[in-house]
Design a protein around this motif. Structure first.
Motif, PDB file in Angstrom:
ATOM      1  N   THR A 183      30.000 -41.902 -27.685  1.00 37.19           N
ATOM      2  CA  THR A 183      30.662 -40.604 -27.585  1.00 37.19           C
ATOM      3  C   THR A 183      29.840 -39.727 -26.659  1.00 37.19           C
ATOM      4  O   THR A 183      28.620 -39.639 -26.794  1.00 37.19           O
ATOM      5  CB  THR A 183      30.775 -39.931 -28.967  1.00 37.19           C
ATOM      6  OG1 THR A 183      31.489 -40.814 -29.847  1.00 37.19           O
ATOM      7  CG2 THR A 183      31.514 -38.615 -28.869  1.00 37.19           C
ATOM      8  N   ILE A 184      30.517 -39.091 -25.696  1.00 37.58           N
ATOM      9  CA  ILE A 184      29.828 -38.203 -24.768  1.00 37.58           C
ATOM     10  C   ILE A 184      30.507 -36.836 -24.774  1.00 37.58           C
ATOM     11  O   ILE A 184      31.680 -36.716 -25.102  1.00 37.58           O
ATOM     12  CB  ILE A 184      29.797 -38.778 -23.335  1.00 37.58           C
ATOM     13  CG1 ILE A 184      31.211 -38.968 -22.777  1.00 37.58           C
ATOM     14  CG2 ILE A 184      29.013 -40.081 -23.273  1.00 37.58           C
ATOM     15  CD1 ILE A 184      31.236 -39.349 -21.306  1.00 37.58           C
ATOM     16  N   THR A 185      29.749 -35.825 -24.395  1.00 36.24           N
ATOM     17  CA  THR A 185      30.278 -34.468 -24.292  1.00 36.24           C
ATOM     18  C   THR A 185      30.758 -34.232 -22.860  1.00 36.24           C
ATOM     19  O   THR A 185      30.439 -35.012 -21.961  1.00 36.24           O
ATOM     20  CB  THR A 185      29.197 -33.420 -24.634  1.00 36.24           C
ATOM     21  OG1 THR A 185      28.202 -33.429 -23.603  1.00 36.24           O
ATOM     22  CG2 THR A 185      28.550 -33.706 -25.986  1.00 36.24           C
ATOM     23  N   ALA A 190      25.992 -47.351  -7.054  1.00 34.24           N
ATOM     24  CA  ALA A 190      25.528 -46.501  -8.150  1.00 34.24           C
ATOM     25  C   ALA A 190      25.867 -45.057  -7.802  1.00 34.24           C
ATOM     26  O   ALA A 190      25.521 -44.570  -6.722  1.00 34.24           O
ATOM     27  CB  ALA A 190      24.027 -46.664  -8.346  1.00 34.24           C
ATOM     28  N   ILE A 191      26.575 -44.383  -8.712  1.00 31.29           N
ATOM     29  CA  ILE A 191      26.915 -42.975  -8.512  1.00 31.29           C
ATOM     30  C   ILE A 191      26.678 -42.208  -9.801  1.00 31.29           C
ATOM     31  O   ILE A 191      26.681 -42.780 -10.887  1.00 31.29           O
ATOM     32  CB  ILE A 191      28.370 -42.784  -8.040  1.00 31.29           C
ATOM     33  CG1 ILE A 191      29.358 -43.334  -9.074  1.00 31.29           C
ATOM     34  CG2 ILE A 191      28.602 -43.417  -6.690  1.00 31.29           C
ATOM     35  CD1 ILE A 191      30.792 -42.961  -8.774  1.00 31.29           C
ATOM     36  N   GLU A 192      26.487 -40.909  -9.662  1.00 37.35           N
ATOM     37  CA  GLU A 192      26.324 -40.036 -10.822  1.00 37.35           C
ATOM     38  C   GLU A 192      27.669 -39.408 -11.132  1.00 37.35           C
ATOM     39  O   GLU A 192      28.329 -38.881 -10.235  1.00 37.35           O
ATOM     40  CB  GLU A 192      25.287 -38.958 -10.513  1.00 37.35           C
ATOM     41  CG  GLU A 192      24.897 -38.139 -11.706  1.00 37.35           C
ATOM     42  CD  GLU A 192      23.741 -37.201 -11.391  1.00 37.35           C
ATOM     43  OE1 GLU A 192      24.000 -35.986 -11.334  1.00 37.35           O
ATOM     44  OE2 GLU A 192      22.614 -37.694 -11.215  1.00 37.35           O
ATOM     45  N   VAL A 193      28.092 -39.491 -12.390  1.00 33.04           N
ATOM     46  CA  VAL A 193      29.375 -38.932 -12.811  1.00 33.04           C
ATOM     47  C   VAL A 193      29.182 -38.091 -14.062  1.00 33.04           C
ATOM     48  O   VAL A 193      28.204 -38.245 -14.784  1.00 33.04           O
ATOM     49  CB  VAL A 193      30.434 -40.035 -13.096  1.00 33.04           C
ATOM     50  CG1 VAL A 193      30.681 -40.875 -11.866  1.00 33.04           C
ATOM     51  CG2 VAL A 193      30.031 -40.908 -14.259  1.00 33.04           C
ATOM     52  N   ASP A 194      30.155 -37.214 -14.311  1.00 37.54           N
ATOM     53  CA  ASP A 194      30.173 -36.492 -15.580  1.00 37.54           C
ATOM     54  C   ASP A 194      31.281 -37.099 -16.433  1.00 37.54           C
ATOM     55  O   ASP A 194      31.981 -38.012 -15.999  1.00 37.54           O
ATOM     56  CB  ASP A 194      30.362 -34.991 -15.382  1.00 37.54           C
ATOM     57  CG  ASP A 194      31.668 -34.628 -14.700  1.00 37.54           C
ATOM     58  OD1 ASP A 194      32.582 -35.471 -14.643  1.00 37.54           O
ATOM     59  OD2 ASP A 194      31.784 -33.488 -14.234  1.00 37.54           O
ATOM     60  N   GLY A 195      31.419 -36.608 -17.633  1.00 41.54           N
ATOM     61  CA  GLY A 195      32.414 -37.154 -18.545  1.00 41.54           C
ATOM     62  C   GLY A 195      33.821 -37.117 -18.007  1.00 41.54           C
ATOM     63  O   GLY A 195      34.634 -37.982 -18.303  1.00 41.54           O
ATOM     64  N   LEU A 217      35.361 -40.609 -26.194  1.00 44.69           N
ATOM     65  CA  LEU A 217      34.904 -41.819 -26.870  1.00 44.69           C
ATOM     66  C   LEU A 217      35.050 -42.958 -25.858  1.00 44.69           C
ATOM     67  O   LEU A 217      36.158 -43.233 -25.392  1.00 44.69           O
ATOM     68  CB  LEU A 217      35.745 -42.100 -28.107  1.00 44.69           C
ATOM     69  CG  LEU A 217      35.287 -43.304 -28.905  1.00 44.69           C
ATOM     70  CD1 LEU A 217      34.391 -42.834 -30.033  1.00 44.69           C
ATOM     71  CD2 LEU A 217      36.459 -44.047 -29.454  1.00 44.69           C
ATOM     72  N   ILE A 218      33.944 -43.581 -25.519  1.00 46.52           N
ATOM     73  CA  ILE A 218      33.923 -44.643 -24.522  1.00 46.52           C
ATOM     74  C   ILE A 218      33.825 -45.980 -25.248  1.00 46.52           C
ATOM     75  O   ILE A 218      32.909 -46.187 -26.049  1.00 46.52           O
ATOM     76  CB  ILE A 218      32.702 -44.498 -23.580  1.00 46.52           C
ATOM     77  CG1 ILE A 218      32.573 -43.069 -23.044  1.00 46.52           C
ATOM     78  CG2 ILE A 218      32.746 -45.527 -22.465  1.00 46.52           C
ATOM     79  CD1 ILE A 218      33.762 -42.527 -22.343  1.00 46.52           C
ATOM     80  N   ALA A 219      34.763 -46.889 -24.982  1.00 42.28           N
ATOM     81  CA  ALA A 219      34.739 -48.226 -25.578  1.00 42.28           C
ATOM     82  C   ALA A 219      34.334 -49.226 -24.497  1.00 42.28           C
ATOM     83  O   ALA A 219      34.806 -49.151 -23.359  1.00 42.28           O
ATOM     84  CB  ALA A 219      36.107 -48.592 -26.137  1.00 42.28           C
ATOM     85  N   VAL A 268      35.946 -50.185 -20.983  1.00 44.78           N
ATOM     86  CA  VAL A 268      37.307 -50.722 -21.057  1.00 44.78           C
ATOM     87  C   VAL A 268      38.321 -49.697 -21.537  1.00 44.78           C
ATOM     88  O   VAL A 268      39.512 -49.848 -21.300  1.00 44.78           O
ATOM     89  CB  VAL A 268      37.399 -51.994 -21.949  1.00 44.78           C
ATOM     90  CG1 VAL A 268      36.637 -53.135 -21.324  1.00 44.78           C
ATOM     91  CG2 VAL A 268      36.955 -51.721 -23.360  1.00 44.78           C
ATOM     92  N   ASP A 269      37.860 -48.625 -22.209  1.00 47.55           N
ATOM     93  CA  ASP A 269      38.790 -47.610 -22.694  1.00 47.55           C
ATOM     94  C   ASP A 269      38.066 -46.285 -22.821  1.00 47.55           C
ATOM     95  O   ASP A 269      36.875 -46.244 -23.150  1.00 47.55           O
ATOM     96  CB  ASP A 269      39.377 -48.017 -24.047  1.00 47.55           C
ATOM     97  CG  ASP A 269      40.571 -47.162 -24.456  1.00 47.55           C
ATOM     98  OD1 ASP A 269      41.270 -46.645 -23.564  1.00 47.55           O
ATOM     99  OD2 ASP A 269      40.799 -47.014 -25.668  1.00 47.55           O
ATOM    100  N   ILE A 270      38.788 -45.203 -22.539  1.00 48.40           N
ATOM    101  CA  ILE A 270      38.253 -43.844 -22.668  1.00 48.40           C
ATOM    102  C   ILE A 270      39.272 -43.041 -23.459  1.00 48.40           C
ATOM    103  O   ILE A 270      40.435 -42.951 -23.064  1.00 48.40           O
ATOM    104  CB  ILE A 270      38.022 -43.192 -21.297  1.00 48.40           C
ATOM    105  CG1 ILE A 270      37.063 -44.049 -20.456  1.00 48.40           C
ATOM    106  CG2 ILE A 270      37.485 -41.775 -21.471  1.00 48.40           C
ATOM    107  CD1 ILE A 270      36.974 -43.623 -19.007  1.00 48.40           C
TER     108      ILE A 270
END
Length: 69
Positions: free
Chosen positions: A54-56, A9-14, A44-46, A33-35
């Protein structure tokens, strides 16, 4: 002795989110599966389920990522 893969488990940004990362959404684990990049830096994260998110650029997420070792 060969190295095995494990999930951590890790913390990530967009900007550091990757295909294959697993995000927990509403108590359900969902694999990315797709960004796709959107205007203004949003993404847009699929997911494998067909759902999208959708993330900022400033969104922070905790993901499970498969790593060697």
């Amino acid at each position: 002795m060969g190295r095995s893969e494990r999930q951590v488990a890790i913390e990530v940004d967009g900007g550091s989110l990757r295909r294959g990362d697993v995000i927990q959404v509403g108590g359900q684990s969902m694999a990315v599966v797709d960004i796709r990049h959107l205007t203004g830096g949003a993404k847009l994260i699929a997911f494998r389920t067909g759902d999208i998110l959708t993330i900022t650029p400033r969104t922070t997420l905790v993901v499970l990522r498969t790593v060697a070792g």
